[in-house]
Structures are given as C-alpha cells and as structure tokens.
Design an enzyme around this catalytic site. Structure first.
Site, short mmCIF file in Angstrom:
data_model
loop_
_atom_site.label_atom_id
_atom_site.label_comp_id
_atom_site.label_asym_id
_atom_site.label_seq_id
_atom_site.Cartn_x
_atom_site.Cartn_y
_atom_site.Cartn_z
N GLN A 157 0.84 -1.24 -0.04
CA GLN A 157 0.07 -0.25 0.21
C GLN A 157 0.91 1.02 0.00
OE1 GLN A 157 -2.92 1.03 -0.37
NE2 GLN A 157 -2.74 3.13 0.17
N PRO A 284 -5.55 -2.82 4.89
CA PRO A 284 -5.90 -1.87 5.76
C PRO A 284 -7.01 -0.92 5.48
CG PRO A 284 -3.92 -1.23 4.82
CD PRO A 284 -4.17 -2.76 4.32
N GLY A 286 -9.92 0.18 2.43
CA GLY A 286 -11.14 -0.19 1.61
C GLY A 286 -10.93 -0.74 0.32
N GLY A 287 -10.15 0.21 -0.37
CA GLY A 287 -9.53 -0.15 -1.66
C GLY A 287 -8.62 0.87 -2.20
N MET A 288 -7.71 0.42 -2.76
CA MET A 288 -6.72 1.55 -3.41
C MET A 288 -6.70 1.47 -4.82
SD MET A 288 -4.19 3.70 -2.86
CE MET A 288 -3.40 4.33 -4.27
N GLU A 289 -6.68 2.82 -5.62
CA GLU A 289 -6.87 2.83 -6.87
C GLU A 289 -5.48 2.45 -7.75
OE1 GLU A 289 -6.96 5.07 -4.62
OE2 GLU A 289 -6.22 6.88 -5.06
N HIS A 313 -16.00 4.07 -6.37
CA HIS A 313 -15.13 5.04 -5.90
C HIS A 313 -13.65 4.93 -6.50
CE1 HIS A 313 -13.34 7.58 -2.46
NE2 HIS A 313 -12.17 7.00 -2.81
N GLU A 314 -12.97 3.50 -6.42
CA GLU A 314 -11.82 3.24 -7.13
C GLU A 314 -11.85 3.61 -8.48
OE1 GLU A 314 -9.78 3.39 -4.64
OE2 GLU A 314 -11.04 2.77 -3.03
N HIS A 317 -11.32 7.21 -9.38
CA HIS A 317 -10.08 7.56 -9.32
C HIS A 317 -9.15 7.61 -10.70
CE1 HIS A 317 -9.14 8.85 -5.23
NE2 HIS A 317 -9.71 7.75 -4.61
N GLU A 336 -9.35 13.13 -3.58
CA GLU A 336 -10.69 12.41 -2.84
C GLU A 336 -12.08 13.23 -2.81
OE1 GLU A 336 -10.29 9.34 -2.55
OE2 GLU A 336 -8.34 9.03 -1.81
N ASP A 393 -0.65 10.88 6.29
CA ASP A 393 -1.48 9.98 6.43
C ASP A 393 -2.59 10.87 7.40
OD1 ASP A 393 -2.55 7.29 6.28
OD2 ASP A 393 -2.21 7.01 8.37
N TYR A 401 -12.52 13.80 2.03
CA TYR A 401 -13.47 13.05 1.11
C TYR A 401 -14.82 13.78 1.09
CZ TYR A 401 -10.28 9.06 1.22
OH TYR A 401 -9.39 8.22 1.25
N ARG A 574 -9.19 -3.74 8.19
CA ARG A 574 -9.55 -2.45 7.46
C ARG A 574 -9.58 -1.37 8.48
NH1 ARG A 574 -14.75 -1.57 3.52
NH2 ARG A 574 -14.46 0.52 3.34
N LYS A 576 -10.79 1.50 8.72
CA LYS A 576 -12.24 1.90 8.97
C LYS A 576 -13.11 1.26 9.89
CE LYS A 576 -16.35 2.71 6.61
NZ LYS A 576 -17.15 2.48 5.38
#
Ligand SMILES: [Zn+2]
Length: 618
Positions: A157, A284, A286-289, A313-314, A317, A336, A393, A401, A574, A576
């Site tokens: 990540q 860690p 939700g998603g990474m684009e 969402h992803e 991006h 975001e 971070d 967002y 995750r 979140k």
C-alpha cells in the site's frame, strides 16, 4: 483510496486557531504548495522510467534487487536525490560505473535522502538494495492469514509516501514516470502490479510487467500470492484467492457496465484494462486505486452487491487522482473530494436518485463526526491542508472526502448538472496526466465556470470551504426519502414496538446503517437483545452493519456480541472498521479488553493500521 480513519494524530494541532484565520490564509494562498514530503530533486533531474528487477523472499520477508532509473539531467546537476525509507543500499552504478552514494540520516515521517553523484550526460542509475525490517508499505501474511491457508501472501500500500519503503524513488504525487518490472516469486504463486498483468500463473515464478502510462510513485503496487483470475467482460475482470474467486466474480458482475457509465459521465477511461484484486482480509483500507488493478478489501463482498459503491469510488480515481493528480498532499481534497462526488454520481447512474441520496446523507453524518473529532475550528478541517512536518496520513480524513465532495455538490446545485458535468469533463481532459494545486483549481474554476458572476461566487463562497474551518453554512444536505421510513421504524421500536414487527422490507445496507447510527447510545440490554433476536446483527455477514452493531454492543456492554467482536478484530484489517471499535473500548471502561485484543491481533494488521492503533490503544 477509500475511507481510512477518522483521525487521532491531529489532536495535537487542534484548537489554537480561530475563524479569523480565513482571510490570512487566503492571502498567503499556496505557500504550502511545494511538496515537502519528498527530498528528491526530480524537479531538476528528470526521472523518466524505472526498471525494477526484484525478488520477493517470503523466508526473510524482504524484497531485494535492483531499481534502474532512466534520467535526464539538462541542468547539469551534480547529484540525483531519491527518497528511501529504511532501505539498505548495497551498491549503485551510474552508467555501469560504481558511484559513491550517501544515504542521509532519516528525517521523521519522510525517511532518508539517497544522494547519487551524476554528470550532465548521465543516463542510467542502477540501485542495488534490500527492504528494511518493517517497511510501511508492505504486509507479509502467513498462510493462516489468507483464505486458502496454504500459501503466504504479500501486498503493498504505497499511498501516500510509502513507495519509498520498498523502492528507492522520487516519491511525490507530482512526479510521474513509466515503469517495467521483472519480479521473481516462489513457484506456485502469481505476482500482480499496477501494470499490464498476467491472467495465469506460470511455471517459472518470474513475471514481467509493463506500465507505459506515466504514474506517480504512490501508485506503484505489487501483490504476490495464490491468486486466480476470472473475466467479467473483454476489458474487466477480477483476481482473488481461489477460495474467494466465485464470490468476487458474482459481486463484481456490474463492473464492466460501471466503466461504461463512468465514461458516459466524464470521458474516456484511458488505462486499458480495468481489473480488481480482492485481497485477504488484512488489507488496511477499503480500496486502493492502483492503475489497471484496483486493490480492495474482501469486506465489500457482501453477497448481494450492496457495497459496490466502493468499486465506483476506486474506478472514479482513474479520472480524479490517477489522471489529474493533487500536486502535494496538502491538496489531497482535489483527489478524494472529486472522487467521492464522481462515485456518488456514478452510483446514482447505476441505481437511482433515491439510492444516491442515502449515500450523501450518510457521508454528511461522517463529515459531522469528523469535524466534531477534529474540533470545528481546527485547521485540519480546511480543504487546503498544511501537513508540513507530519505524516500525510494525518490528512486522510472525511474533510478531504466528504467536505470536498459537498463543495462540488454545492457548485452543481448552483450551476445546474449540465454545466457542472461539461465543466468536469473538460477539467479532466485538459489536466490529463498532469498535477494541480488548490490555487490552480480555483483559478480554473473562475475562468471556466464562475466566469465573473459575482452573485454565483457569493453563493458558493469558496474561500470559506477551502481556507475556512468546519462545515460552511451553505453546505448542501439531502433529505433521503428512503430514510423517512427508517426513522419511523426506529421511533416505533424505541416507543416499544416489537423489533420483529418493524417494516423493513427492501432495506439496503444504507437503511440499516442509518437505522443503527441514529439509535440512542447506549441502548438498554433488553433493546439490544430484541434487535439481535429479530435481525441477528451479531452474526451479520455485512461488515458495515456488523461494525456499527459492534460499536453499539461495546457501548451497551452487550456481552453476547463479544465473541463475534473478537473474531471480527482477528480477521479484518480495515482501519475504517478497526478504529471505531478500539476507540469505543478505550472511551468506555473496556480499556483492558482493547489492550488484550490488540495484543493478540496487532501482528495481523498492516503497518499503517498498526501506526494508527498504536496511538489509540495504549
Ligand atoms: Zn479514494
């Protein structure tokens, strides 16, 4: 990236400012528009292309190999400076000749400057290196932490500044390069990157990659494991462990259509294939684009396609973020906020307005909570951030967002959807593969949409959003029609109507979340029991609903849920979901429970989640 944390680290810089600072910060405008999170000199020495030749060693938990940079040094700089975080550099060759490099003392958050002497005509810098003991980008999973339980797994990540912990690189969102890679992995495993990917394992364990579209370092990605592929249509598909692939394929059925809808909204998808990789549960976020290959959490596999807005969402991006990139992490909302707006428009297009309205309202509730946590006067509630000397971070909050998205919705309401969409399409097109600062965006907005209309500018009052704190008074708020019945059901329950008799037909995840979120806290044990008996929340397979229920269970000291909470925290990585649960335990009289559980499962979490939770559970 989708929804991370609600913030802890910022408590230290809260307060101390007041709303009068708006004017002052407007005047200094973009003094914090220089990327202070990279020590590289890529603004002077161009890093054009990376060739990565690496081996992934699960026994030592190291990546080692060679990163070769093609450079261009038109200004005759005497050194190339790259970012490195806890890397061991064994040797460096410049155009084939050994160079006397230096690796500077690590600077907090941003790591070390790797200085390599070069000449005007230098073209290739080859760095032989190994990763450190606990690279922040990497999570190494033991076989038992995967779905299949047979093979280990590795994933990265890199957002925001963690690529430098596995590749020596010029690590800023404003620095783009193309890359190729040769990755050697244990036989029987497959490697995938943010590039053109294989669809089958091979016998050699060596995989070659090509990314011919220039990307910033934060979009460098690698995953290695027992992975298999299923197509959705000719340009989309899904990767997962064999035990997950059929569920993932079912859940992602609509993705091909979603790409088409996104193109109808805001112009062509420019990245070739769009695939998604469903990771083991420790992921860690939700998603990474990651371009061409979204990485995502298995917690979106709800079995009923109800959490597909994360994929929306992803996917979004690939316009906001990957195509048009924030110049620094202080401008993160451009990434975001635009993506959440795009995600909501796309979700509405895939469903209907009534469905989309629920997401806007839930987002508003998230924003309210974030502002409450940060403090309504905190500078961290400005869209334009100042993250100097901090880990970026810290800026990954619902300000970027939800406040960012709400500003775009406000503009849409004032100019009308047709003009808004034409503006955004043009914006993505004209800034494709470029970076943008907040100030540049405001200038562009003025020139292309506001066009000197003072009444319109006053209605939007954009400085209050960008350089002001809290939730501006003109923040739009939806009144979802589908929540009316939810509010009625909740009220009826609280007035004594049996839980089993509530009218809940056709409720989606959104209705359930709203139903639970607005319950008084804590509920009485008998009320918890009644709800659980009727709807089995404790054993919900929907992670969004389960997580909300577990927070309520901790608040109410509802012991029948504790075994399930323990299991959830052992399995899910995750942030979140982790953060509200540990936060609730620490805020009530269950600090010891938090410490015990965290002690057991800390090693299951990604370094980024550990970083967040270490501050919370102590
Ligand atoms: Zn995102």
């Amino acid at each position: 990236m989708k929804k991370l944390l609600t913030l802890i680290a910022v408590a230290s810089i809260m307060a101390s400012c007041n709303s009068n600072t708006t004017k002052e910060t407007t005047q200094t405008l973009d003094s914090n528009s220089i990327d202070k999170h990279t020590q590289s000199n890529a603004d002077k020495v161009k890093v054009k292309h990376l060739h990565l030749d690496i081996a992934v060693d699960f026994d030592t938990r190291k990546i080692h190999g060679c990163a070769t940079w093609d450079i261009d040094n038109p200004r005759a700089e005497d050194k190339l400076i790259l970012d490195a975080y806890q890397l061991t550099v064994d040797s460096i060759l410049v155009d084939g000749k050994r160079a006397e490099f230096s690796l500077g003392q690590p600077v907090e958050h941003i790591g070390s400057a790797l200085q390599i002497p070069i000449a005007k005509e230098s073209k290739k810098v080859a760095i032989h290196y190994r990763t450190g003991d606990n690279p922040r980008a990497l999570q190494w999973l033991e076989p038992q932490q995967t779905n299949g339980k047979q093979y280990p797994f590795l994933y990265t990540q890199s957002e925001s500044i963690y690529a430098r912990s596995w590749i020596p690189c010029a690590d800023g969102p404003g620095i783009r390069f193309t890359y190729t890679a040769r990755v050697s992995v244990p036989k029987g495993l497959m490697a995938l990157m943010s590039a053109e990917n294989p669809q089958q394992k091979n016998d050699s364990g060596i995989y070659n990659f090509n990314m011919d579209v220039p990307v910033p370092a934060y979009l460098m990605a690698l995953a290695v494991g027992d992975i298999t592929f299923k197509p959705i249509d000719e340009r989309t598909g899904v990767y997962a462990e064999p035990a997950m692939i059929d569920k993932a394929r079912y859940e992602f059925e609509q993705v091909g259509k979603m790409v088409q809808m996104a193109e109808q909204l805001y112009g062509p998808y420019r990245w070739g294939r769009y695939d998604a990789l469903v990771l083991p549960p420790g992921f860690p976020i939700g998603g990474m684009e990651n371009p061409k290959l979204t990485f995502c959490t298995p917690t979106i596999i709800a079995g009923d396609r109800s959490l597909m807005n994360l994929i929306a969402h992803e996917l979004a991006h690939n316009w906001s973020g990957n195509l048009v990139t924030n110049a620094t992490w202080n401008d993160f909302w451009l990434n975001e906020g635009f993506t959440v707006y795009f995600e909501r428009r796309l979700t509405e297009a895939m469903t209907d307005k009534a469905y989309g309205d629920m997401l806007w309202e839930l987002g508003y509730q998230d924003l309210e909570k974030t502002v409450e946590d940060l403090g309504k006067d905190s500078k961290d509630t400005h869209l334009k951030l100042d993250l100097t000397g901090r880990d970026p971070d810290d800026g990954l909050t619902d300000i970027a967002y939800e406040k960012g998205a709400a500003l775009l919705k406000l503009i849409e309401i004032n100019v009308g959807r047709e003009k808004m969409d034409a503006f955004l399409k043009k914006y993505f097109d004209e800034h494709a593969f470029k970076t943008i600062t907040t100030a540049q965006f405001l200038t562009y907005l003025d020139a292309n949409l506001i066009k000197g209309d003072k009444a319109l500018a006053d209605k939007i009052n954009i400085n209050a959003w960008v350089y002001g704190a809290g939730i501006p008074t003109n923040c739009p708020r939806t009144q979802p029609v589908r929540f009316v019945k939810v509010d009625e059901a909740r009220t009826a329950f609280l007035q004594g109507k049996p839980a089993k008799e509530l009218v809940i037909a056709g409720w989606s995840t959104n209705e359930w979340l709203h139903f639970l979120r607005k319950m008084p806290k804590p509920l009485q044990t008998t009320q918890m029991q009644a709800l659980d008996a009727a709807y089995n929340f404790t054993n919900s397979g929907n992670s969004e609903i389960a997580d909300q229920w577990y927070v309520m269970a901790i608040a109410a000291d509802y012991k029948p849920a504790y075994a399930a909470i323990d299991k959830f925290l052992s399995r899910v990585g995750r942030r979140k979901f982790l953060e509200p649960l540990y936060e609730e335990m620490m805020a009530t009289d269950k600090q010891q429970m938090a410490k015990d559980i965290y002690g057991k499962y800390r090693m299951n979490y990604h370094p980024l989640a550990q970083m967040t939770l270490d501050k919370l559970v102590k």
